[in-house]
Design an enzyme around this catalytic site. Structure first.
Site, PDB file in Angstrom:
ATOM      1  N   LYS A 140       0.866  -1.192   0.000  1.00 32.96           N
ATOM      2  CA  LYS A 140       0.000   0.000   0.000  1.00 32.96           C
ATOM      3  C   LYS A 140       0.893   1.228   0.000  1.00 32.96           C
ATOM      4  O   LYS A 140       2.075   1.137   0.332  1.00 32.96           O
ATOM      5  CB  LYS A 140      -0.897   0.007   1.243  1.00 32.96           C
ATOM      6  CG  LYS A 140      -2.120   0.901   1.126  1.00 32.96           C
ATOM      7  CD  LYS A 140      -3.261   0.265   0.358  1.00 32.96           C
ATOM      8  CE  LYS A 140      -4.335   1.254   0.013  1.00 32.96           C
ATOM      9  NZ  LYS A 140      -5.516   0.628  -0.599  1.00 32.96           N
ATOM     10  N   ASP A 180      -6.646   4.586  -4.927  1.00 31.74           N
ATOM     11  CA  ASP A 180      -7.398   4.499  -3.676  1.00 31.74           C
ATOM     12  C   ASP A 180      -7.996   5.891  -3.503  1.00 31.74           C
ATOM     13  O   ASP A 180      -8.132   6.636  -4.491  1.00 31.74           O
ATOM     14  CB  ASP A 180      -6.475   4.105  -2.502  1.00 31.74           C
ATOM     15  CG  ASP A 180      -7.239   3.714  -1.240  1.00 31.74           C
ATOM     16  OD1 ASP A 180      -7.716   2.574  -1.153  1.00 31.74           O
ATOM     17  OD2 ASP A 180      -7.390   4.560  -0.327  1.00 31.74           O
TER      18      ASP A 180
END
Ligand code: NDP
Length: 460
Positions: A140, A180
């Site tokens: 991430k 995201d």
């Protein structure tokens, strides 16, 4: 008989002690990282029955290893704003676990991004990616950069600077970022352009969420929202329920929220509310999705504008009020911890039947408890929103083959993947003594595949 019972109890106690001991260490090593600790706690607690049944995971110190990222980089991102002033933000990339494939996970651009947020998202991603059944590890990244109110030129200069550092850590077989919060097709385009310029190589598979005109997958944009609804549909079906004729509330009005609303409406539900970080709209006639898409995807405006176009709808300041609207199904699709215990009790007292987490960790641990205790069907994020990363992995496959599948082909694969994830969660929950508890089921099913791969690869 008595002896067998005693052995079982001892095994359970040993597993609990092990989990508590490792969790205490995690708290000590990561003080004040509340989101990370919350996510670790939820996962660790679910794994006690696994260690009771299979003590070899304890012998291999698997929890200590899985909770420690393989690496995490933070870096300076300097860029020049439209007034000629140099701005500085912080960039992050965590490469959490590569046991089952290259690191994979999105980039978040939001002022709230910090070490705790990146670690929670990265840790969660390991298990989510495992659940998809596809060969992708967990990663991430992101930045505390706020894209809101920035010009296209500012976004481009920031993303180019961000990639000028990130490129050295990623690659189609190393680490494959995607979008995201705050990172959509525009940002992915700028990031890809800069990566290509630095590398001098057309490595399409280095990023996913690309525009289908240059290597993106059809249905990637829709995948997280559609996937969440497909998962919830399976969960409802098992109880003889469906979206048809139900009232749905969706928080957020970004990528996940828009396509969750679209699929829910296609399945016959009436979506009556959605939100952004300033407030929410309630439209008793059903939210007009074309208006939301135009406002949010094209014009990048606030959700409050909706009531100017649909005057019978109502707008309310603040996000949390959205959970006071009575509904059959609630799909939190905005951000972490948006449903707390109070909001959960409100939803329950208004008769909610099912919750589907489209966002990552949108419900607090206390809120989840409220839902489970009140027999509300609960679809946890790492399973319910795994459709996005699943189609990202399908994008990687298409890039490797230099082929593109049709929208219908990708959507059919997504649907099948979400059904499989649902079945695997149900089965794991049953096998380990928690029938119907998909939180436990998702954590266990996600964990076992990664843990087994880690053990098979030796102490690395
Ligand atoms: P977007 O940036 O497209 O949309 C986010 C939405 O949530 C916007 O409406 C935004 O409002 C709102 N929001 C953001 N922060 C807050 C906040 N602090 N309080 C209230 N509302 C907020 O992001 P995505 O739709 O891509 O992501 C939404 C969630 O889904 C995140 O939790 C993400 O991690 C998760 N997710 C996303 C995937 C994907 O494929 N995109 C895959 C799996 C999970 P505003 O416009 O005002 O900021």
């Amino acid at each position: 008989m008595e002896t067998l019972q005693k052995v079982k109890q001892d095994g359970l106690q040993m597993a609990k002690d092990y989990v508590d001991e490792v969790y205490e260490k995690v708290i000590k090593q990561n003080p004040n990282e509340n989101e990370f600790l919350q996510c670790v706690k939820e996962i660790f607690d679910s794994l006690v029955p696994v260690f009771t049944k299979h003590p070899h995971y304890m012998d291999n110190s698997i929890l200590e290893r899985i909770v420690e990222p393989e690496r995490m980089v933070t870096f300076r991102v300097s860029w020049v704003d439209d007034h000629g002033k140099v701005q500085v933000n912080r960039g992050f990339r965590i490469q959490y676990n590569s046991a089952i494939g290259p690191y994979k996970g999105g980039l978040r651009f939001h002022p709230s991004v910090n070490t705790s947020i990146i670690k929670f998202l990265g840790f969660e991603q390991i298990f989510k990616n495992s659940l998809t059944g596809l060969p992708i590890g967990g990663g991430k990244g992101g930045s505390d950069f706020d894209p809101k109110g920035k010009s296209d030129g500012e976004i481009m200069r920031f993303t180019q600077s961000f990639m000028t550092e990130l490129y050295r850590h990623i690659g189609p077989d190393i680490d494959v970022p995607a979008g995201d919060i705050g990172v959509g097709a525009r940002e992915i385009g700028f990031l890809f352009g800069q990566y290509k310029r630095i590398r001098g190589n057309y490595e399409a598979g280095v990023l996913t969420g690309k525009n289908p005109r240059y290597g993106g997958s059809l249905a990637r944009k829709e995948a997280t929202g559609y996937g969440t609804v497909y998962f919830v549909e399976e969960m409802l079906k098992d109880k003889g329920l469906s979206f048809e004729g139900s009232t749905v509330v969706v928080s957020g009005s970004g990528n996940v929220a828009i396509y969750a609303m679209e699929k829910a409406a296609q399945l016959g539900a009436k979506v009556v509310a959605c939100s952004d970080s300033n407030g929410f709209v309630y439209d008793q006639n059903g939210i007009n999705l074309e208006t939301i898409k135009r406002l949010k995807e094209i014009e990048r405006k606030r959700i409050s504008e909706y009531v100017k176009i649909h005057p019978t709808a109502e707008y309310y300041e603040g996000c949390t009020g959205i959970w006071s609207i009575p509904c059959d199904i609630a799909l939190p699709c905005a951000t972490q911890n948006e449903i707390d215990e109070t909001a959960a009790n409100l939803l329950v007292s208004n008769g909610v039947k099912a919750i589907g987490e489209g966002a990552n960790m949108p419900c607090t641990l206390e809120a989840i408890d409220v839902f489970l205790k009140n027999d509300v069907l609960f679809a946890p994020a790492k399973a319910a929103n795994a459709g996005g990363v699943a189609v990202s992995a399908l994008e990687m496959s298409q890039n490797s083959m230099r082929l593109s599948w049709s929208f219908e082909e990708v959507d059919a694969k997504l649907h099948q993947i979400m059904e499989n994830i649902y079945r695997n969660c149900v089965q794991a929950a049953e096998e380990y003594g928690y029938p119907g508890n998909l939180v436990v089921g998702a954590n266990i099913a996600g964990f076992i595949k990664v843990a087994d791969a880690m053990i098979a690869q030796g102490v690395i």
